[in-house]
Design a protein around this motif. Structure first.
Motif, PDB file in Angstrom:
ATOM      1  N   ALA A   1       0.834  -1.210   0.000  1.00  0.00           N
ATOM      2  CA  ALA A   1       0.000   0.000   0.000  1.00  0.00           C
ATOM      3  C   ALA A   1       0.866   1.256   0.000  1.00  0.00           C
ATOM      4  N   ILE A   2       0.436   2.206  -0.819  1.00  0.00           N
ATOM      5  CA  ILE A   2       1.100   3.510  -0.910  1.00  0.00           C
ATOM      6  C   ILE A   2       0.077   4.569  -0.535  1.00  0.00           C
ATOM      7  N   ALA A   3       0.349   5.336   0.516  1.00  0.00           N
ATOM      8  CA  ALA A   3      -0.524   6.448   0.907  1.00  0.00           C
ATOM      9  C   ALA A   3      -0.189   7.634   0.004  1.00  0.00           C
ATOM     10  N   VAL A   4      -1.239   8.300  -0.487  1.00  0.00           N
ATOM     11  CA  VAL A   4      -1.026   9.407  -1.434  1.00  0.00           C
ATOM     12  C   VAL A   4      -1.884  10.604  -1.018  1.00  0.00           C
ATOM     13  N   PRO A   5      -1.432  11.823  -1.335  1.00  0.00           N
ATOM     14  CA  PRO A   5      -2.224  13.003  -0.988  1.00  0.00           C
ATOM     15  C   PRO A   5      -3.386  13.244  -1.954  1.00  0.00           C
ATOM     16  N   ASP A   6      -3.249  12.682  -3.195  1.00  0.00           N
ATOM     17  CA  ASP A   6      -4.267  12.934  -4.231  1.00  0.00           C
ATOM     18  C   ASP A   6      -4.462  11.647  -5.038  1.00  0.00           C
ATOM     19  N   LEU A   7      -5.528  10.931  -4.731  1.00  0.00           N
ATOM     20  CA  LEU A   7      -5.748   9.604  -5.333  1.00  0.00           C
ATOM     21  C   LEU A   7      -5.956   9.689  -6.838  1.00  0.00           C
ATOM     22  N   ALA A   8      -6.633  10.741  -7.310  1.00  0.00           N
ATOM     23  CA  ALA A   8      -6.870  10.870  -8.765  1.00  0.00           C
ATOM     24  C   ALA A   8      -5.535  11.062  -9.492  1.00  0.00           C
ATOM     25  N   ALA A   9      -4.666  11.883  -8.909  1.00  0.00           N
ATOM     26  CA  ALA A   9      -3.354  12.115  -9.546  1.00  0.00           C
ATOM     27  C   ALA A   9      -2.513  10.841  -9.507  1.00  0.00           C
TER      28      ALA A   9
ATOM     29  N   SER B   1      -8.986  10.117   9.576  1.00  0.00           N
ATOM     30  CA  SER B   1      -8.295   9.048   8.834  1.00  0.00           C
ATOM     31  C   SER B   1      -7.009   8.613   9.554  1.00  0.00           C
ATOM     32  N   PRO B   2      -6.782   7.301   9.675  1.00  0.00           N
ATOM     33  CA  PRO B   2      -5.568   6.813  10.333  1.00  0.00           C
ATOM     34  C   PRO B   2      -4.295   7.077   9.528  1.00  0.00           C
ATOM     35  N   ILE B   3      -4.452   7.541   8.282  1.00  0.00           N
ATOM     36  CA  ILE B   3      -3.238   7.795   7.497  1.00  0.00           C
ATOM     37  C   ILE B   3      -2.896   9.277   7.428  1.00  0.00           C
ATOM     38  N   ALA B   4      -3.690  10.110   8.109  1.00  0.00           N
ATOM     39  CA  ALA B   4      -3.427  11.563   8.070  1.00  0.00           C
ATOM     40  C   ALA B   4      -2.059  11.893   8.660  1.00  0.00           C
ATOM     41  N   GLY B   5      -1.746  11.248   9.778  1.00  0.00           N
ATOM     42  CA  GLY B   5      -0.442  11.511  10.424  1.00  0.00           C
ATOM     43  C   GLY B   5       0.711  11.122   9.522  1.00  0.00           C
TER      44      GLY B   5
ATOM     45  N   LYS C   1       3.692  13.604   7.732  1.00  0.00           N
ATOM     46  CA  LYS C   1       5.150  13.384   7.781  1.00  0.00           C
ATOM     47  C   LYS C   1       5.727  13.118   6.386  1.00  0.00           C
ATOM     48  N   ASN C   2       4.878  12.653   5.492  1.00  0.00           N
ATOM     49  CA  ASN C   2       5.332  12.297   4.128  1.00  0.00           C
ATOM     50  C   ASN C   2       4.405  12.958   3.109  1.00  0.00           C
ATOM     51  N   PRO C   3       4.481  14.275   2.949  1.00  0.00           N
ATOM     52  CA  PRO C   3       3.471  15.009   2.157  1.00  0.00           C
ATOM     53  C   PRO C   3       3.382  14.592   0.683  1.00  0.00           C
ATOM     54  N   SER C   4       4.461  13.972   0.146  1.00  0.00           N
ATOM     55  CA  SER C   4       4.354  13.514  -1.253  1.00  0.00           C
ATOM     56  C   SER C   4       3.743  12.120  -1.345  1.00  0.00           C
ATOM     57  N   GLY C   5       3.585  11.485  -0.170  1.00  0.00           N
ATOM     58  CA  GLY C   5       3.085  10.115  -0.133  1.00  0.00           C
ATOM     59  C   GLY C   5       4.237   9.172   0.182  1.00  0.00           C
ATOM     60  N   GLY C   6       3.918   7.891   0.256  1.00  0.00           N
ATOM     61  CA  GLY C   6       4.974   6.906   0.519  1.00  0.00           C
ATOM     62  C   GLY C   6       4.402   5.538   0.840  1.00  0.00           C
ATOM     63  N   MET C   7       5.342   4.594   0.915  1.00  0.00           N
ATOM     64  CA  MET C   7       4.932   3.202   1.203  1.00  0.00           C
ATOM     65  C   MET C   7       4.320   3.191   2.603  1.00  0.00           C
ATOM     66  N   HIS C   8       3.125   2.642   2.718  1.00  0.00           N
ATOM     67  CA  HIS C   8       2.403   2.761   3.986  1.00  0.00           C
ATOM     68  C   HIS C   8       2.301   1.438   4.737  1.00  0.00           C
TER      69      HIS C   8
END
Ligand SMILES: CC[C@@H](C(=O)O)C(=O)SCCNC(=O)CCNC(=O)[C@H](O)C(C)(C)COP(=O)(O)OP(=O)(O)OC[C@H]1O[C@@H](n2cnc3c(N)ncnc32)[C@H](O)[C@@H]1OP(=O)(O)O
Ligand SMILES: [Co+2]
Length: 134
Positions: free
Chosen positions: A9-17, A63-67, A71-78
């Protein structure tokens, strides 16, 4: 205990992008978004044949992934999701060995309609582990 790798899983700030990056730039097959309010995320899955990549963005105020994204505003491996034959037996064994099972310890229904649980990253070499009932 561990079976197949179900997804990374990769957490992202913008799912459409992120979807456009995987679909258009990487030429991957990407599912339609699933809003999962119980999990506080909206997800898509990139089907790779032998496993999947889950792209997820926050849904709602708690959301549990907000934190993680703060810390990783561009996203990252979650997290990484492994399949297990018996999620209750796995949970009980791991808890018995002192591992922290997140939430109230009861499985929730995940994106694939199967029971899932999460294990604290600090107990698994800095990696958030998700278990999904095979
Ligand atoms: C779509 C449904 C389902 C599926 O079917 O696939 C999903 O995947 S849902 C995915 C979203 N849900 C979850 O992630 C639930 C489990 N996660 C949590 O409960 C929390 O995210 C957390 C793991 C408890 C972290 O909470 P948070 O508030 O972000 O941070 P903390 O300060 O409490 O973190 C403690 C410690 O852990 C480090 N950390 C946090 N997240 C991660 C991570 N993803 N990978 C590795 N390490 C992580 C954080 O940096 C802290 O470390 P220190 O700063 O060193 O103390
Ligand atoms: Co997941």
């Amino acid at each position: 205990m561990l079976g197949r790798l179900n997804h990374v899983a990769i957490a992202v700030p913008d799912l459409a992008a992120a979807t456009a990056t995987y679909r258009d730039t990487l030429g991957a097959k990407v599912s339609q978004p699933q809003a999962l309010a119980e999990h506080g995320v909206t997800v898509v899955f990139v089907d790779l044949g032998n496993t999947k990549v889950e792209l997820l963005e926050p849904l709602g105020e708690t959301s549990p992934i907000a934190g993680f994204l703060a810390k990783n505003p561009s996203g990252g491996m979650h997290h990484i999701c492994y399949e297990v034959d018996d999620i209750i037996a796995a949970r009980d064994r791991l808890a018995g060995e002192g591992a922290r099972v997140l939430g109230d310890g009861e499985p929730k229904t995940g994106a694939h309609g199967k029971p899932v649980l999460f294990l604290h990253p600090k107990d698994f070499v800095g990696t958030l582990v998700e278990l999904e009932q095979a």
